[in-house]
Design an enzyme around this catalytic site. Structure first.
Site, PDB file in Angstrom:
ATOM      1  N   LYS A   8       0.846  -1.197   0.000  1.00 27.89           N
ATOM      2  CA  LYS A   8       0.000   0.000   0.000  1.00 27.89           C
ATOM      3  C   LYS A   8       0.876   1.240   0.000  1.00 27.89           C
ATOM      4  CE  LYS A   8       0.934   1.444   4.362  1.00 27.89           C
ATOM      5  NZ  LYS A   8       1.521   2.774   4.709  1.00 27.89           N
ATOM      6  N   ASP A 137      -2.565  -1.043   9.726  1.00 29.93           N
ATOM      7  CA  ASP A 137      -2.336  -1.365   8.318  1.00 29.93           C
ATOM      8  C   ASP A 137      -2.822  -2.777   7.978  1.00 29.93           C
ATOM      9  OD1 ASP A 137      -1.272   1.115   7.938  1.00 29.93           O
ATOM     10  OD2 ASP A 137       0.811   0.461   7.747  1.00 29.93           O
TER      11      ASP A 137
END
Length: 289
Positions: A8, A137
């Site tokens: 990401k 995350d």
């Protein structure tokens, strides 16, 4: 079975406050990348984890119970109340300690893979709860796609990937050294920067090419003070013509968008002396609701 674990980037990252427990609250835009690790899982008599590198430096990735894949396994075992012996083979492509969420992505892939492999009756809500406990995350890695993260980044609102970003190539520059997240946040605490204030709302409200102008990261000044080399890398990336060059997360990876007319430029050659150069795209789709 095999599960992909996409990296990401943070297209915006605002530090919105600091709680009494020392945790920093955020408003951030997460985006999945085509760059991904791969996690293979098989039923086994005893749990084991093997790692293979496909471009990633494994010297900073632990292969013991501190690895987030095994932490995800243990968390799921505690919920179902029994052992889930599994053989894991993790192929690493995402740079470690680079702000790309590689370990978190691996943990999310482990949760998804374990549920399917062991045919567990664990619903998406419980899986999200486990993911958030493992790390903010990890929660995004489980959901994936394109999302706004608030609180610690774990309160997610799924978004549509803007059409003008769907075909844009990115260049990631991984300089070969990590930026430990606690260290960067301590540096931010010493000299808070809110240069990204309101950036998330402006990014979402923008239209067309102007959206790139709203890409901001409050942690950049702190990371650059700790690691001046990052400033030099950013300058070189801008000189090479990349757009909206920004640090992802707490670093150390920087990303920049390839100009629409510049897709054939050999950035792998012009920037190779700075570290590992990775060409990728924003990834469409998401994993689970």
């Amino acid at each position: 079975m095999k599960v992909e674990a996409p990296a990401k980037i943070n297209l915006t990252l605002e530090v919105t406050g600091v709680e009494s427990n020392g945790y920093h609250t955020l408003d951030t835009i997460f985006a999945w990348l085509d760059l991904h690790d791969s996690l293979e899982l098989e039923l086994a008599d005893l749990t084991s984890l093997k790692m293979t590198s496909d471009g990633a430096d494994l010297s900073r990735v632990e292969e013991d119970e501190n690895n987030l894949v095994l932490k995800a396994l243990r968390a799921l075992e505690s919920v179902v109340g029994r052992a889930l012996p599994t053989s894991f083979h993790l192929t690493k492509r995402i740079p470690a300690g680079g702000g790309l969420g590689g370990g978190s992505a691996d943990a999310a892939a482990a949760l998804v893979g374990l549920r399917a492999l062991h045919e567990l009756e664990v619903d998406d809500g419980m899986l999200h709860s486990l993911a958030a406990r493992l790390g903010a995350d990890v929660a995004f890695g489980l959901r994936g796609g394109f999302a706004r993260g608030r609180r610690y980044g774990d309160e997610l609102t799924q978004l549509e990937l803007p059409e003008e970003l769907q075909e844009r190539e990115l260049i990631l520059m991984a300089p070969g050294f990590p930026c430990p997240t606690p260290e960067v946040y301590r540096a931010w605490d010493a000299q808070p920067s809110r240069s990204a204030e309101g950036a998330t709302e402006r990014f979402l409200a923008a239209d067309g090419p102007t959206r790139l102008d709203e890409i901001r990261n409050d942690l950049e000044p702190a990371a650059y003070r700790l690691y001046p080399r990052l400033t030099q890398i950013r300058t070189r990336m801008l000189e090479a013509g990349l757009e909206a060059v920004t640090l992802s997360g707490s670093g150390s990876t920087l990303f920049g968008f390839v100009p629409l007319e510049g897709s054939a430029i050999p950035y792998e050659n012009t920037l190779a002396d700075l570290g590992r150069v990775i060409r990728t795209n924003l990834r469409k789709g998401e994993r689970i609701d």
